[in-house]
Design an enzyme around this catalytic site. Structure first.
Site, short mmCIF file in Angstrom:
data_model
loop_
_atom_site.label_atom_id
_atom_site.label_comp_id
_atom_site.label_asym_id
_atom_site.label_seq_id
_atom_site.Cartn_x
_atom_site.Cartn_y
_atom_site.Cartn_z
N HIS A 57 -10.35 -15.64 32.13
CA HIS A 57 -10.99 -16.77 31.45
C HIS A 57 -9.88 -17.67 30.92
CE1 HIS A 57 -14.83 -14.48 31.31
NE2 HIS A 57 -14.02 -13.45 31.15
N ARG A 59 -10.50 -20.96 29.80
CA ARG A 59 -11.05 -21.82 28.73
C ARG A 59 -10.89 -23.33 28.96
NH1 ARG A 59 -13.71 -17.42 27.15
NH2 ARG A 59 -12.50 -15.95 25.89
N ASN A 89 -17.40 -19.46 32.86
CA ASN A 89 -17.97 -19.74 31.54
C ASN A 89 -17.12 -20.74 30.77
OD1 ASN A 89 -15.90 -17.85 31.19
ND2 ASN A 89 -16.86 -16.91 29.41
N HIS A 224 -21.77 -9.04 35.68
CA HIS A 224 -21.50 -8.53 34.33
C HIS A 224 -22.55 -7.46 34.08
CE1 HIS A 224 -20.26 -8.89 30.01
NE2 HIS A 224 -21.50 -8.44 29.84
N HIS A 274 -15.84 -4.96 35.03
CA HIS A 274 -15.44 -4.20 33.84
C HIS A 274 -16.36 -3.02 33.51
CE1 HIS A 274 -18.36 -6.99 32.26
NE2 HIS A 274 -17.51 -7.99 32.14
N ASN A 320 -16.63 -7.23 25.22
CA ASN A 320 -17.96 -7.06 25.81
C ASN A 320 -17.82 -6.81 27.30
OD1 ASN A 320 -20.78 -7.10 25.95
ND2 ASN A 320 -20.85 -9.29 26.35
N ASP A 347 -9.79 -9.03 32.57
CA ASP A 347 -10.79 -9.72 31.76
C ASP A 347 -10.09 -10.49 30.64
OD1 ASP A 347 -13.17 -10.68 30.81
OD2 ASP A 347 -13.94 -8.76 30.11
N GLY A 366 -13.52 -10.17 23.24
CA GLY A 366 -12.48 -10.42 24.24
C GLY A 366 -11.07 -10.24 23.72
#
Length: 491
Positions: A57, A59, A89, A224, A274, A320, A347, A366
């Site tokens: 990720h 961002r 995301n 997920h 994950h 998560n 992750d 995270g």
């Protein structure tokens, strides 16, 4: 030119000299005093295919205070990674839809600033738009639902133009084929490699439609594999001790069982992200024995930590899926050892210090992982006796590359086709047939170091591994036969 003498080939053990003819000055990252040219003793090093991470990720757009494409890619290169797969995301979500001028969407202004209309276009053309070259290769994933809201599936007609039509399976949906025809010959360097609502399981209401689109496009579903509406940490003795609502392990198994049945029904490749519980690994094990198109990953933190570690690390150990029980942690290591787990993903999920300071209940999920993943995994798996150094490379380099549709660099084959027989062969990357395809990581399996997140290239500092003493570290990263990162010889 950098010449590394007496380096070992990762899977054969052969000692060779490696010549890296060029440094990519536009991409180069180097730690202070690091060697980027000249001669160096490589007797403590192995040369391996570049590490690949199928789950990061970054961002960008929308939350660039946490991470940007630049800082995320620099963190990847520093961790020995030559390719990563970016989750969708972002803000706006990477669902293929154009952002209208009148829309008020988080991150939308960042797209308009550089003259693009959607996140996938922004990410595919990031280097061109920002006039830079990033020090790692990256692929993209697309949301399973519009806005990652779980209500309506994304439309292949919106994202077909971002696919690699030379490498994907044949497209049989007319609308998709029509869109693809409009961009024939325009293959992106950063194509779509999966469909996912990562952060949330694909909802029951749209699952069949998503699977149908995956079958039509040839993209795997990256799931997920858990769903819960309440809870912050694993349901168990620790959650009860802290008085915090728990997340039962069954939340993962429910989605895994549902999707295994979906794979059996449709034949679509489903990759579980994950995975963290013994029950889910058992289900995956049975599905693989049945020959179903199922693969899975786990992450370093599920191998190294359990929910009891939350008592020590607090919100730095909140993620998560959550850290599970010690029994689940041992089951995760066992699933690596017996081949149930196909690959390891970090992750990588950066957050600001202020966010993580909000405590267990309020902090976001995270942790970051790119810059210490290899060392943490080696400590638990290799030093712990579960697997060999060679198997660790397969898990962190070969399998993720193949999931993303790429062929990992075969060092032994390069030697056989480009180096003459001699007492000690020389792999000169300027003499290989396709130097632009050669991605390598140079690893010192004996290097002892202490994790210091303050020196990370990532903007994130949210890691429970800060201060851990590790043995084994990527020391240099080579992309397209050119050096892009070095800590060789650095003190």
């Amino acid at each position: 030119m950098l010449t590394i003498h007496h380096i070992a080939v990762w899977d054969t053990g052969e000692r060779i000299d490696l010549i890296v003819p060029e440094t990519d000055t536009k991409r180069l990252l180097a730690e202070a005093d690091a060697v980027v040219s000249g001669d160096i003793d490589g007797s403590s090093l192995i040369v391996a295919p570049g590490l690949a991470d199928p789950h990061v990720h970054f961002r960008d757009p929308g939350q660039r205070a946490k991470e940007t494409m630049v800082s995320g890619c620099e963190a990847a290169a520093a961790g020995g990674y030559t390719r990563v797969l970016i989750m969708p995301n972002t803000l706006p979500a990477a669902d293929g839809r154009d952002i209208e001028v009148q829309d008020v969407v988080d991150g939308g202004e960042e797209l308009k600033e550089v003259g693009v209309d959607n996140t996938l276009d922004y990410l595919q053309r990031y280097e061109q738009l920002h006039h830079i070259q990033l020090p790692v290769r990256y692929d993209l994933s697309v949301c399973a639902s519009l806005g990652r809201a779980g209500k309506r599936p994304t439309r292949p007609a919106d994202y077909a133009r971002f696919m690699d039509h030379t490498g994907q399976s044949s497209v049989d949906n007319h609308a998709i084929a029509k869109t693809a025809a409009n961009v024939a010959g325009a293959v992106s360097q950063h194509p779509l490699r999966g469909i996912t609502d990562d952060g949330s399981a694909i909802t029951d209401t749209i699952l069949d439609e998503v699977l149908a689109d995956a079958k039509a496009t040839g993209l795997p579903v990256l799931e997920h594999c858990e769903h819960h509406d309440t809870g912050a940490i694993n349901d168990g003795a620790v959650s009860r001790k802290l008085g915090i609502a728990g997340i039962p392990a069954e939340t993962e198994l429910t989605i895994v069982n549902r999707d295994i049945e979906a794979a059996r029904r449709t034949g679509v490749h489903i990759h579980f992200q994950h995975v963290s519980t013994a029950g889910a690994f058992d289900a995956v094990r049975r599905a693989k024995a049945e020959g179903l198109p199922i693969t899975c990953e786990t992450a370093p933190h599920y191998l190294a930590l359990c929910d009891e570690d939350i008592l020590k690390y607090g919100a730095m150990a909140k993620m998560n899926p959550p850290l599970r029980s010690e029994a689940d942690r041992r089951a995760t290591v066992a699933a690596i050892a017996d081949g149930t787990v196909d690959m390891i993903a970090t992750d990588h999920a950066p957050h600001t210090a202020q966010e993580k300071a909000a405590g267990l209940a309020g902090a976001p999920n995270g942790i970051i992982g790119l810059e210490c993943a290899y060392g943490v995994c080696r400590k638990v798996l290799v030093e712990g006796g579960a697997i060999s150094d060679e198997r660790l490379i397969e898990l962190m380099a070969l399998a993720p590359e193949r999931l993303m549709g790429h062929t990992p660099t075969d060092v032994a084959m390069l030697l056989n086709t480009s180096s003459k027989c001699a007492t000690k062969r020389v792999l000169d990357l300027s003499r290989v047939e396709h130097p632009e395809t050669v991605d390598l990581t140079l690893i010192d399996t004996r290097h002892q170091w202490t994790v210091d997140s303050s020196r990370f290239h990532s903007k994130g500092r949210n890691t429970p591994f800060d201060g851990w003493k590790l043995t084994g570290r990527p020391m240099a990263t080579i992309i397209g036969s050119k050096l892009v990162f070095s800590r060789l010889g650095a003190q």
